[in-house]
Motif scaffolding. Structure first.
Motif, PDB file in Angstrom:
ATOM      1  N   PRO A  15      45.985 -34.045   8.763  1.00 45.04           N
ATOM      2  CA  PRO A  15      46.446 -34.361   7.981  1.00 45.04           C
ATOM      3  C   PRO A  15      47.571 -33.351   7.064  1.00 45.04           C
ATOM      4  N   PRO A  16      48.165 -33.860   5.878  1.00 43.07           N
ATOM      5  CA  PRO A  16      49.382 -33.249   5.237  1.00 43.07           C
ATOM      6  C   PRO A  16      48.571 -31.911   4.603  1.00 43.07           C
ATOM      7  N   ARG A  17      49.201 -30.915   4.528  1.00 40.39           N
ATOM      8  CA  ARG A  17      48.521 -29.685   3.767  1.00 40.39           C
ATOM      9  C   ARG A  17      49.574 -29.114   2.956  1.00 40.39           C
ATOM     10  N   ILE A  18      49.121 -28.468   1.977  1.00 41.36           N
ATOM     11  CA  ILE A  18      49.952 -27.523   0.809  1.00 41.36           C
ATOM     12  C   ILE A  18      49.446 -26.377   0.805  1.00 41.36           C
ATOM     13  N   SER A  19      50.319 -25.036   0.793  1.00 39.90           N
ATOM     14  CA  SER A  19      50.078 -23.728   0.672  1.00 39.90           C
ATOM     15  C   SER A  19      50.119 -23.448  -0.811  1.00 39.90           C
ATOM     16  N   LEU A  20      49.356 -22.848  -1.593  1.00 43.56           N
ATOM     17  CA  LEU A  20      49.407 -22.391  -2.813  1.00 43.56           C
ATOM     18  C   LEU A  20      49.127 -21.031  -3.370  1.00 43.56           C
ATOM     19  N   LYS A  21      49.736 -20.352  -4.258  1.00 41.08           N
ATOM     20  CA  LYS A  21      49.508 -18.834  -4.355  1.00 41.08           C
ATOM     21  C   LYS A  21      48.061 -18.967  -5.295  1.00 41.08           C
ATOM     22  N   GLY A  22      47.561 -17.989  -5.240  1.00 40.67           N
ATOM     23  CA  GLY A  22      46.035 -18.038  -6.271  1.00 40.67           C
ATOM     24  C   GLY A  22      45.679 -16.575  -6.448  1.00 40.67           C
ATOM     25  N   ASP A  23      44.963 -16.776  -7.280  1.00 44.30           N
ATOM     26  CA  ASP A  23      44.186 -15.320  -7.741  1.00 44.30           C
ATOM     27  C   ASP A  23      43.249 -14.818  -6.360  1.00 44.30           C
ATOM     28  N   PRO A  24      43.348 -13.645  -5.796  1.00 48.24           N
ATOM     29  CA  PRO A  24      42.576 -13.320  -4.806  1.00 48.24           C
ATOM     30  C   PRO A  24      41.189 -13.520  -4.441  1.00 48.24           C
ATOM     31  N   ASP A  25      40.508 -13.119  -6.011  1.00 51.16           N
ATOM     32  CA  ASP A  25      38.919 -13.562  -5.797  1.00 51.16           C
ATOM     33  C   ASP A  25      38.710 -15.002  -5.815  1.00 51.16           C
ATOM     34  N   GLU A  26      39.458 -15.592  -6.595  1.00 55.17           N
ATOM     35  CA  GLU A  26      39.419 -17.234  -6.726  1.00 55.17           C
ATOM     36  C   GLU A  26      39.690 -17.824  -5.308  1.00 55.17           C
ATOM     37  N   ALA A  27      40.622 -17.162  -4.603  1.00 53.48           N
ATOM     38  CA  ALA A  27      40.751 -17.742  -3.261  1.00 53.48           C
ATOM     39  C   ALA A  27      39.857 -17.618  -2.279  1.00 53.48           C
ATOM     40  N   GLU A  28      39.229 -16.538  -2.467  1.00 51.47           N
ATOM     41  CA  GLU A  28      38.055 -16.087  -1.457  1.00 51.47           C
ATOM     42  C   GLU A  28      36.861 -17.107  -1.845  1.00 51.47           C
ATOM     43  N   ARG A  29      36.643 -17.479  -3.262  1.00 54.77           N
ATOM     44  CA  ARG A  29      35.537 -18.194  -3.363  1.00 54.77           C
ATOM     45  C   ARG A  29      35.909 -19.722  -3.262  1.00 54.77           C
ATOM     46  N   LEU A  30      37.083 -20.245  -3.310  1.00 54.80           N
ATOM     47  CA  LEU A  30      37.383 -21.479  -2.774  1.00 54.80           C
ATOM     48  C   LEU A  30      37.257 -21.644  -1.454  1.00 54.80           C
ATOM     49  N   ARG A  31      37.725 -20.718  -0.534  1.00 53.78           N
ATOM     50  CA  ARG A  31      37.283 -20.801   0.868  1.00 53.78           C
ATOM     51  C   ARG A  31      35.875 -20.730   1.254  1.00 53.78           C
ATOM     52  N   ALA A  32      35.250 -20.207   0.374  1.00 58.33           N
ATOM     53  CA  ALA A  32      33.868 -20.255   0.824  1.00 58.33           C
ATOM     54  C   ALA A  32      33.037 -21.453   0.501  1.00 58.33           C
ATOM     55  N   THR A  33      33.762 -22.169  -0.734  1.00 61.01           N
ATOM     56  CA  THR A  33      32.862 -23.486  -0.806  1.00 61.01           C
ATOM     57  C   THR A  33      33.646 -24.772  -0.316  1.00 61.01           C
ATOM     58  N   HIS A  34      34.856 -24.393   0.221  1.00 59.60           N
ATOM     59  CA  HIS A  34      35.535 -25.722   0.519  1.00 59.60           C
ATOM     60  C   HIS A  34      35.930 -25.709   1.909  1.00 59.60           C
ATOM     61  N   ALA A  36      38.077 -27.375   3.723  1.00 58.82           N
ATOM     62  CA  ALA A  36      39.412 -27.619   3.988  1.00 58.82           C
ATOM     63  C   ALA A  36      40.340 -26.589   3.394  1.00 58.82           C
ATOM     64  N   ILE A  37      40.024 -25.640   2.571  1.00 59.30           N
ATOM     65  CA  ILE A  37      40.744 -24.568   2.121  1.00 59.30           C
ATOM     66  C   ILE A  37      40.553 -23.300   2.956  1.00 59.30           C
ATOM     67  N   THR A  38      41.800 -22.954   3.607  1.00 62.30           N
ATOM     68  CA  THR A  38      41.704 -21.764   4.173  1.00 62.30           C
ATOM     69  C   THR A  38      42.653 -20.776   4.018  1.00 62.30           C
ATOM     70  N   PRO A  39      42.695 -19.623   4.551  1.00 58.36           N
ATOM     71  CA  PRO A  39      43.849 -18.506   4.332  1.00 58.36           C
ATOM     72  C   PRO A  39      45.216 -19.133   4.378  1.00 58.36           C
ATOM     73  N   GLY A  40      46.128 -18.613   3.518  1.00 61.99           N
ATOM     74  CA  GLY A  40      47.539 -18.982   3.882  1.00 61.99           C
ATOM     75  C   GLY A  40      48.017 -19.080   5.328  1.00 61.99           C
ATOM     76  N   TYR A  41      48.482 -20.275   5.953  1.00 59.00           N
ATOM     77  CA  TYR A  41      48.965 -20.064   7.196  1.00 59.00           C
ATOM     78  C   TYR A  41      50.458 -19.433   7.263  1.00 59.00           C
ATOM     79  N   ARG A  42      50.484 -18.243   8.017  1.00 54.71           N
ATOM     80  CA  ARG A  42      51.650 -17.498   7.947  1.00 54.71           C
ATOM     81  C   ARG A  42      52.169 -16.981   6.622  1.00 54.71           C
ATOM     82  N   LEU A  43      51.148 -16.833   6.006  1.00 58.07           N
ATOM     83  CA  LEU A  43      51.401 -16.191   4.570  1.00 58.07           C
ATOM     84  C   LEU A  43      50.611 -14.940   4.150  1.00 58.07           C
ATOM     85  N   HIS A  44      50.807 -14.363   3.186  1.00 55.80           N
ATOM     86  CA  HIS A  44      49.903 -13.043   2.819  1.00 55.80           C
ATOM     87  C   HIS A  44      48.286 -13.569   2.446  1.00 55.80           C
TER      88      HIS A  44
END
Length: 86
Positions: A15-34, A36-44
């Protein structure tokens, strides 16, 4: 936006995907709960998430993440750079 990126859309993937910048703490929380949300591909990985647009992440959350990413990058610009966007 003033030489900065807030979103990277990969519509050719299935499926299509979008990489988005985010608050580091929120990014981890989102990854833990979804799955389909993973660490940015080839990004920080601390600051970027990649969201698979497979329908499992609610549309309102995806739109909110886009808005948050834009706002984070906008806040990092100088006053002059922000004024030039108007």
């Amino acid at each position: 936006m003033a030489g900065k990126i807030f979103a990277i859309l990969r519509p050719a993937h299935e499926p299509p995907r979008i990489s988005l910048k985010g608050d580091p703490d929120e990014a981890e929380r989102l990854r833990a709960t979804h799955p389909a949300i993973t660490p940015g591909y080839r990004l920080h990985k601390r600051h970027w998430n990649t969201v698979l647009l497979d329908g499992s992440v609610p549309d309102d959350l995806v739109l909110s993440l886009v808005d948050d990413s834009y706002d984070l990058v906008l806040a990092s610009l100088t006053r002059a750079q922000r004024a030039s966007l108007r």
